[in-house]
Design an enzyme around this catalytic site. Structure first.
Site, short mmCIF file in Angstrom:
data_model
loop_
_atom_site.label_atom_id
_atom_site.label_comp_id
_atom_site.label_asym_id
_atom_site.label_seq_id
_atom_site.Cartn_x
_atom_site.Cartn_y
_atom_site.Cartn_z
N HIS A 204 5.36 -12.77 7.70
CA HIS A 204 5.61 -11.32 7.19
C HIS A 204 6.90 -11.55 6.30
CE1 HIS A 204 6.19 -7.29 7.45
NE2 HIS A 204 5.17 -7.17 7.72
N SER B 207 0.76 -1.26 0.01
CA SER B 207 -0.09 -0.05 0.02
C SER B 207 0.82 1.41 0.05
CB SER B 207 -1.06 -0.12 1.48
OG SER B 207 -0.23 -0.34 2.41
N ARG C 7 3.09 -5.08 17.13
CA ARG C 7 1.66 -4.66 17.17
C ARG C 7 0.84 -5.70 17.63
NH1 ARG C 7 1.99 -2.86 10.70
NH2 ARG C 7 2.63 -4.91 10.94
N ASP D 22 -2.30 -8.42 11.98
CA ASP D 22 -3.58 -8.71 11.73
C ASP D 22 -3.87 -10.16 12.50
OD1 ASP D 22 -4.01 -6.86 9.67
OD2 ASP D 22 -3.06 -8.04 8.27
N HIS E 206 -2.23 -8.85 2.23
CA HIS E 206 -1.72 -7.53 2.83
C HIS E 206 -2.78 -7.10 3.84
CE1 HIS E 206 0.23 -3.82 3.68
NE2 HIS E 206 0.02 -3.05 2.52
N1 CMX Z 1 0.70 -19.72 5.72
C1 CMX Z 1 0.94 -20.58 5.06
N2 CMX Z 1 2.15 -20.47 4.00
C2 CMX Z 1 2.76 -19.39 4.40
C3 CMX Z 1 2.39 -18.38 5.22
C4 CMX Z 1 1.49 -18.81 6.20
N3 CMX Z 1 0.99 -17.94 6.82
N4 CMX Z 1 3.65 -17.42 5.26
C5 CMX Z 1 4.20 -17.54 4.26
N5 CMX Z 1 3.86 -18.71 3.64
C6 CMX Z 1 4.39 -19.31 2.39
C7 CMX Z 1 4.41 -18.37 1.21
O1 CMX Z 1 2.94 -18.44 0.49
C8 CMX Z 1 5.27 -19.13 0.23
O2 CMX Z 1 4.90 -20.09 -0.36
P1 CMX Z 1 5.15 -20.40 -1.97
O3 CMX Z 1 6.57 -20.32 -1.93
O4 CMX Z 1 4.52 -21.46 -2.27
O5 CMX Z 1 4.45 -19.19 -2.55
C9 CMX Z 1 6.43 -19.38 1.14
O6 CMX Z 1 5.86 -19.60 2.56
C10 CMX Z 1 7.52 -18.30 1.50
O7 CMX Z 1 6.91 -17.24 1.78
P2 CMX Z 1 7.94 -16.16 2.78
O8 CMX Z 1 8.91 -15.75 2.17
O9 CMX Z 1 7.88 -16.81 4.34
O10 CMX Z 1 6.88 -14.83 2.94
P3 CMX Z 1 6.58 -13.73 1.81
O11 CMX Z 1 7.37 -12.76 2.20
O12 CMX Z 1 6.50 -14.41 0.45
O13 CMX Z 1 5.08 -13.41 2.07
C11 CMX Z 1 3.12 -12.81 3.42
C12 CMX Z 1 4.61 -12.82 3.11
C13 CMX Z 1 2.73 -11.96 4.50
C14 CMX Z 1 2.53 -12.38 2.05
C15 CMX Z 1 2.89 -14.39 3.95
O14 CMX Z 1 3.56 -14.77 5.25
C16 CMX Z 1 1.46 -14.62 3.80
O15 CMX Z 1 0.90 -14.80 3.09
N6 CMX Z 1 0.95 -14.56 5.30
C17 CMX Z 1 -0.66 -14.77 5.20
C18 CMX Z 1 -1.18 -13.56 4.98
C19 CMX Z 1 -1.18 -12.39 6.12
O16 CMX Z 1 -1.28 -12.72 7.35
N7 CMX Z 1 -0.74 -11.38 5.36
C20 CMX Z 1 -0.83 -9.92 6.27
C21 CMX Z 1 0.71 -9.50 6.69
C22 CMX Z 1 0.82 -8.25 7.24
C23 CMX Z 1 0.22 -6.93 6.42
O17 CMX Z 1 0.74 -6.73 5.32
O18 CMX Z 1 -1.19 -6.59 6.83
#
Ligand code: CMX
Length: 426
Positions: free
Chosen positions: A309, A233, A318, A364, A263
């Protein structure tokens, strides 16, 4: 002139001079290198942009202008906006002046309510909020002054003015979205005697006999304010703003990014996940049941929302703040108890999945259970609350970058063929 504008105006010449001489003396120094994996991996860790309002070290979490977030939990959102813009916390006079400015700039025009009421009954609240901000674009002082031929060094002034308008109007807009979308009855007028957070709570119209919901709203708005410059964002808002699109365009665009489930929408997804697990096990689940539910989620190819994250590698401070609030005010609430238990169980599960870099809760993971407890049960609305707060970070980042004269953003993309040639792939 408002005290915030006065203070910021006094900072601008030195800020410009410092940046100019830094670039002159060190412009050719290398600050970051990029691997092919990063190019394909969402640019994770690539340092290619500036953000002075806040910083997120992976092992510490959010630091606002040099102050760690856990030293700011008791600050009101108005104080935080001042801090984001100026680098200092305001004194009492300054904060009063900022609050008076918000009141001066407040008031949603009638045509915006007509736009919102004309939207489909099942429109997502984020779509409504972002549309409402965009609908007000015609009010932009930046656009008007640009059309008159404003000088580049003055860009920050109408950017601040537009930002004040957006921030002043957001609680009323956001509360209106809630009441229209969920048919809660008439819109509730703003109370001129209330602060930004409490007024938002008041306009939502939820019962708050002991004032704890207003307290939660202040905390919520403080905690979500900013998270450096590279998140979707902030980056989207910054990129749009760098084309000199005015703050109404830029903030609305940035919030469209916040509406994604990876996000800001994760808070809605997270409470949905918690409610689903409670439904499946008929109340607060045991640790074993939670562990199974988490594994089932992963095996179904879904993410566990609220965990992980892109930058953080610790429990998000937070989340800690929300957990502490919950322990003080809703310790007996079954949804909150489930959230606390998820925190005991899920990191252990995620640690077993090698590819997941961060098994810890993010912002979140906890907030939804607290909102739910105070009667805000429509979880599709939660990202709107996040947006009201995050607009502070977006606006302050826009004002700062306009002040030092940042150019239009335009990184170089590469074709696959170029990349293959560059690394000498066969
Ligand atoms: N549950 C399941 N799988 C997860 C995960 C979770 N909570 N967190 C990471 N992973 C997976 C990713 O989807 C990714 O899988 P692929 O390689 O198959 O695509 C792998 O683990 C590696 O990811 P990462 O390097 O640990 O994390 P990223 O930097 O790529 O992504 C984030 C970060 C936040 C998008 C991811 O942790 C996620 O999807 N979390 C759940 C959604 C969430 O809570 N988002 C809110 C974040 C805070 C915000 O911005 O508001």
């Amino acid at each position: 002139m408002s005290k915030l504008k006065e203070k910021f105006a006094a900072m601008v010449p030195k800020m410009r001079e410092d940046i100019k001489s830094l670039i002159k003396e060190h412009g050719a120094d290398v600050v970051s290198e990029v691997t092919l994996k990063q190019v394909y991996g969402g640019m994770r860790g690539v340092r290619a942009m500036v953000c002075d309002t806040s910083n997120v070290p992976p092992e510490k979490g959010l630091i606002i202008r040099g102050i760690p977030l856990n030293e700011l939990f008791d600050k009101w959102p108005e104080e935080i906006f001042w801090l984001l813009c100026t680098g200092e916390l305001p004194n009492k006079d300054e904060i009063k002046d900022l609050q008076a400015e918000y009141k001066k700039y407040a008031g949603v025009p009638d045509y915006v309510w007509k736009v919102l009421k004309a939207m489909p009954a099942d429109a997502h609240p984020m779509c409504m909020l972002d549309t409402a901000i965009l609908a007000m674009e015609g009010e932009s002082k930046f656009r008007a002054r640009y059309a008159e031929g404003m000088r580049k060094e003055d860009y920050w002034e109408p950017t601040l003015e537009d930002s004040m308008r957006i921030l002043a109007v957001l609680p009323e807009l956001a509360a209106g979205v809630y009441r229209i979308r969920y048919k809660k009855g008439d819109l509730i007028p703003s109370d001129p005697n209330l602060d930004w957070g409490a007024d938002y709570a008041h306009m939502l119209g939820l019962p708050d006999p002991d004032g704890n919901f207003a307290k939660l709203m202040r905390l919520y708005l403080t905690l979500h304010c900013d998270h450096e410059g590279g998140n979707v964002s902030a980056h989207a808002c910054h990129c749009i703003g760098s084309a000199l699109s005015d703050p109404f365009y830029a903030v609305s665009g940035g919030l469209n990014g916040l509406a994604g489930p990876l996000h800001g929408l994760a808070n809605q997804e997270c409470l949905k996940w918690v409610i689903e697990v409670m439904k499946q096990f008929d109340g607060a689940p045991s640790k074993e049941q939670l562990e199974k539910f988490a594994w089932d989620t992963l095996k179904a190819g879904k993410v566990v929302p609220g965990y992980g994250h892109a930058v953080l590698r610790i429990t998000d401070p937070r989340f800690d703040a929300f957990l502490a609030f919950g322990k003080e005010h809703c310790a007996e609430d079954p949804v909150f108890q489930t959230v606390a238990r998820v925190f005991d169980v899920v990191p252990g599960v995620l640690k077993q999945v090698k590819k997941i870099a961060d098994p810890w809760p993010n912002v979140d993971a906890g907030s939804g259970s607290l909102l739910y407890k105070y009667g805000l049960e429509e979880f599709e609305y939660y990202t709107v609350l996040f947006s009201v707060s995050r607009a502070m970070g977006m606006c302050s980042q826009l004002v700062v970058s306009r002040a030092w004269g940042e150019p239009i953003e335009r990184p170089k993309s590469s074709t696959i063929e170029w990349l293959r040639n560059k690394v000498g792939a066969k």
